[in-house]
Enzyme design. Structure first.
Site, PDB file in Angstrom:
ATOM      1  N   SER A   1      31.786  18.381  15.497  1.00 58.95           N
ATOM      2  CA  SER A   1      32.825  18.980  16.335  1.00 58.95           C
ATOM      3  C   SER A   1      33.179  20.392  15.850  1.00 58.95           C
ATOM      4  CB  SER A   1      34.040  18.058  16.378  1.00 58.95           C
ATOM      5  OG  SER A   1      34.899  18.386  17.433  1.00 58.95           O
TER       6      SER A   1
ATOM      7  N   ASP B   1      31.489  13.890  21.723  1.00 58.16           N
ATOM      8  CA  ASP B   1      31.942  14.302  20.399  1.00 58.16           C
ATOM      9  C   ASP B   1      31.390  13.402  19.290  1.00 58.16           C
ATOM     10  OD1 ASP B   1      33.719  14.646  18.043  1.00 58.16           O
ATOM     11  OD2 ASP B   1      34.806  15.972  19.398  1.00 58.16           O
TER      12      ASP B   1
END
Length: 764
Positions: free
Chosen positions: A89, A236
């Site tokens: 991320s 993610d």
């Protein structure tokens, strides 16, 4: 321009940013071979010089991930050469930049200068939108609420954001690595971690376009649209492995520096909604995986956990505040870190090898558009094909892509440089909206004068796109409420750039029309049946020239009140018209700059069915001038019957908040209409917040009149009015609560969802 030529007194931040701008602005296509030479030597030297392969693991944490930069600054100061980098991320963003060759100061400068509100938004500048979409935005008070329609079923986007602007930003700052296929060929080998949405498994990305890899790693489910990559649907990486220690070991790291910036658990008093409870559950599950990952650390590894206080993962406006906190956390582990340091001479050689690939000035020899995921790829090819033969200009390329994206056909448009047979070009991938190809859009308007007269207006559009290979659309609009009706239109762009258009339409509308005749009121039931054809030319995104033919019938029944008119009036009409429209306003609800000028001349032709001949000229002008938080919107509207006729369709109207306040909507009718106004509104909300609802306080001053005949027109007969209002730019469009009064001693309270700027057709 060479960095070494900057004067010694140039501020340090300016020097750093000037270096970064080379990646943004220069005519740049780095070659894979030049990248290979620098990248391999850097990672190999880092391992050989320290005797260990030191891996850097940067965890996910949204805005809190800016703390990684502070850690990097300490590593540089303590002369610790990094051999491998793995990130998830936000950690993937910082890690990719460092692996590519940026240093800590350069990365901090990027984070400081990023417009996070813009990057984390799909909103396109209204100035970039084509004229058809600008007209729609005035009708809906914004872009409306769009739902897809596919195979007879309703479809929603898989994320609130498609990430178009974010991915363009990533491609811009990672341009030096654009031609690197294997991430092992970066100055420091790198891996990004994502999650396969279909099976929940960890996906380690080590090749392909690096910007796309980062975009996948940070695709927070429900917020960002998942990314399809190598046949997988990726979101993610924090879901599967937020602090990917195992990945770093798998690519050869022998000693690890691990930075965990995960968000803490919410306190009980913060668990005040279903959403907060759901987020807490996700945090709990992620923390379990993180704890298991950190439990594998050995004695020689270093774990750094910055104390970031109340900085949340979504607080990107405050992200830069995390940098010194990350530096402080690293200093707490300074003794452990110094055990990994090397001498100054050795680190200087590592720094020299840790450089971005050289950027070579090129021109664009060709533009290739991948048409596998878009039926409108031909339009992209036509517009971007104009760049062929020109010097590569990143700003110009991004501007061209932004204008195409503003056409509202695409989920995203990505690009990357390519080289074939010694020729340099760009390859573009347009992706059609995954929730199409047909769309339903709705808008709701409420109104109330707080004196017993209230109403609503629900407008729903169904648009069928891709009707042919040339971009034809079939749109049907249904209205319920104060104005009821049904209208269908076939719209066909024409020409290579689709600058020309033609349309044919048919429709029916009905409304109760209140008319103010001095001190007396009457209400009529008004119905209109209409057929029309129109053609035009979009000279630019801001200028349209058009003409057409409209024919139909108006039926007027007197319902309430007594006035010297027949009980029922049937009026056939037909008119030929020519018009021009210029619009570069920056917003539909509360514009802060730009102007909108519209003019139309109509000829009523008896040979085509009108009762008698006539000519009507219409004009509107709105000009917004903003400064800081305040904006003044000047406006003029006028209509005059050059040659008078009896067609009801030729009448104009006034009335409503800021359209001769005090009167209700369309209370005043006449063949000749004039309105001059000045509106001031000031934005009141905190604009520094990433997510906020724009709110305004304002007032208006107006003068105008609707006259029955041209002979009645005079300045002495003007009505003067004023209003005060509170406004908000909501998801339903601009909302106003206000009070207006005029010198006819008529006052009204208002609650409505109509924009301050309206089209010429809104006055009929």
């Amino acid at each position: 321009m060479h960095i070494s030529k900057f004067p010694l007194r140039t501020p340090r931040r300016v020097r750093i940013w000037a270096r970064i701008k080379l990646c943004f602005v220069l005519i740049a296509f780095s070659t894979a071979s030049s990248a290979q030479t620098s990248q391999t030597s850097a990672s190999q030297y880092a391992q050989a010089s320290s005797g260990e392969c030191i891996g850097l693991v940067l965890g996910g944490g949204g805005a809190r991930g800016a703390a990684h930069v502070g850690v990097l600054r300490v590593l540089e100061r303590e002369r610790i050469p990094i051999c491998r980098i793995v990130g998830t991320s936000m950690g993937a963003i910082v890690g990719a930049l460092y692996a590519t060759g940026y240093n800590a100061d350069q990365i901090e400068t990027i984070l400081k200068t990023v417009d996070w509100k813009g990057a984390l938004s799909d909103d396109t500048r209204r100035e970039d939108q084509p004229m058809r979409r600008k007209i729609d935005s005035l009708r809906f008070g914004g872009d409306g609420n769009e739902i897809g329609l596919r195979d007879g079923q309703l479809q929603l986007p898989r994320g609130l954001l498609q990430g178009q602007r974010l991915e363009l930003l990533l491609r811009r700052i990672l341009l030096p690595a654009a031609n690197v296929d294997s991430f092992d060929d970066l100055p420091i080998p790198f891996r990004a971690v994502a999650t396969d949405l279909l099976d929940g498994k960890e996906v380690v990305i080590g090749r392909g376009n690096i910007a796309s890899a980062i975009r996948a790693s940070m695709s927070v489910p429900g917020v960002f649209q998942p990314i399809r990559r190598d046949g997988r649907l990726l979101v993610d990486g924090g879901i599967a492995n937020n602090v990917p220690v195992s990945v770093a070991r798998s690519i050869g790291a022998t000693r690890l520096i691990v930075v965990d910036v995960g968000a803490p658990f919410l306190r009980e008093e913060e668990l005040s909604s279903p959403i907060s409870v759901s987020l807490q559950v996700v945090t709990v599950l992620m923390q379990r995986v993180t704890d298991a990952s950190l439990a594998t650390l050995s004695e020689g590894d270093v774990l750094i956990r910055p104390q970031l206080g109340d900085i949340g993962s979504a607080d990107f406006i405050r992200a830069i505040q995390s940098v010194p906190l990350g530096e402080a956390a690293a200093m707490e582990k300074i003794d452990n870190l110094r055990a990994l340091s090397v001498d100054a001479e050795t680190y200087a050689q590592f720094e020299k090898s840790h450089q971005m690939a050289p950027l070579i000035e090129r021109k664009i020899d060709f533009v290739r558009v991948d048409d596998t995921r878009s039926v409108s790829a031909g339009l992209v090819r036509t517009r971007l094909g104009e760049l062929e033969g020109q010097s590569f200009d990143l700003k110009e390329l991004e501007s061209a892509i932004a204008k195409i994206y503003a056409d509202d056909r695409f989920e995203r448009i990505t690009w990357h440089p390519i080289e074939e047979d010694g020729r340099h070009g760009i390859e573009v991938l347009p992706v059609d909206k995954g929730w199409g190809p047909h769309y339903i859009r709705a808008g709701l308007a409420l109104s109330d004068d707080f004196a017993g007269r209230s109403g609503y207006q629900l407008t729903t559009d169904i648009t069928f796109t891709g009707m042919n290979a040339y971009g034809g659309e079939w749109r049907t609009r249904a209205d319920l409420g104060n104005l009821s009706g049904l209208r269908t239109e076939f719209y066909q762009p024409v020409g290579e750039r689709r600058d020309f258009f033609a349309s044919v339409s048919a429709g029916f509308t009905a409304r109760n029309q209140r008319v103010n005749f001095g001190q007396s009121l009457a209400e009529f039931r008004f119905e209109r049946y209409l057929l029309g054809v129109e053609a035009g030319y979009n000279a630019s995104d801001d200028l349209q020239i058009y003409g057409g033919l409209a024919a139909g019938r108006d039926v007027l029944d007197q319902a309430i009140g007594s006035f010297n008119l027949p009980v029922e009036i049937d009026s056939d009409f037909s008119r030929v018209y020519l018009g021009a429209l210029y619009d570069d306003l920056d917003g539909a609800g509360f514009p802060s700059k730009g102007k909108r000028v519209s003019t139309r001349y109509s000829f009523y032709v008896p040979a085509l069915g009108t009762i008698d001949a006539g000519q009507v000229a219409q004009f509107s002008y709105d000009h917004a001038i903003g400064r800081d938080r305040g904006t003044v919107l000047f406006g003029l509207r006028a209509q005059t019957a050059i040659v008078e006729n009896t067609a009801l369709e030729s009448l104009g109207s006034l009335g409503g908040l800021a359209f001769l306040s005090g009167y209700g909507e369309r209370d005043l009718l006449g063949s000749d209409v004039a309105l001059a106004r000045a509106i001031y509104y000031r934005r009141m909300d905190d604009t520094s917040k990433l997510l906020s609802v724009p709110t305004y306080l304002g007032f208006s001053l107006e003068a105008g009149k609707a006259w029955t005949t041209r002979d009645d027109v005079s300045l002495d007969s003007l009505t003067y009015a004023a209003s005060v209002f509170f406004g908000a730019d909501t998801f339903l469009g601009p909302m106003f609560i206000g009070y207006g009064r005029n010198d006819e001693n008529i006052g009204s309270f208002y609650l409505n969802f109509r924009p301050l700027v309206r089209t010429l057709d809104d006055s009929r």
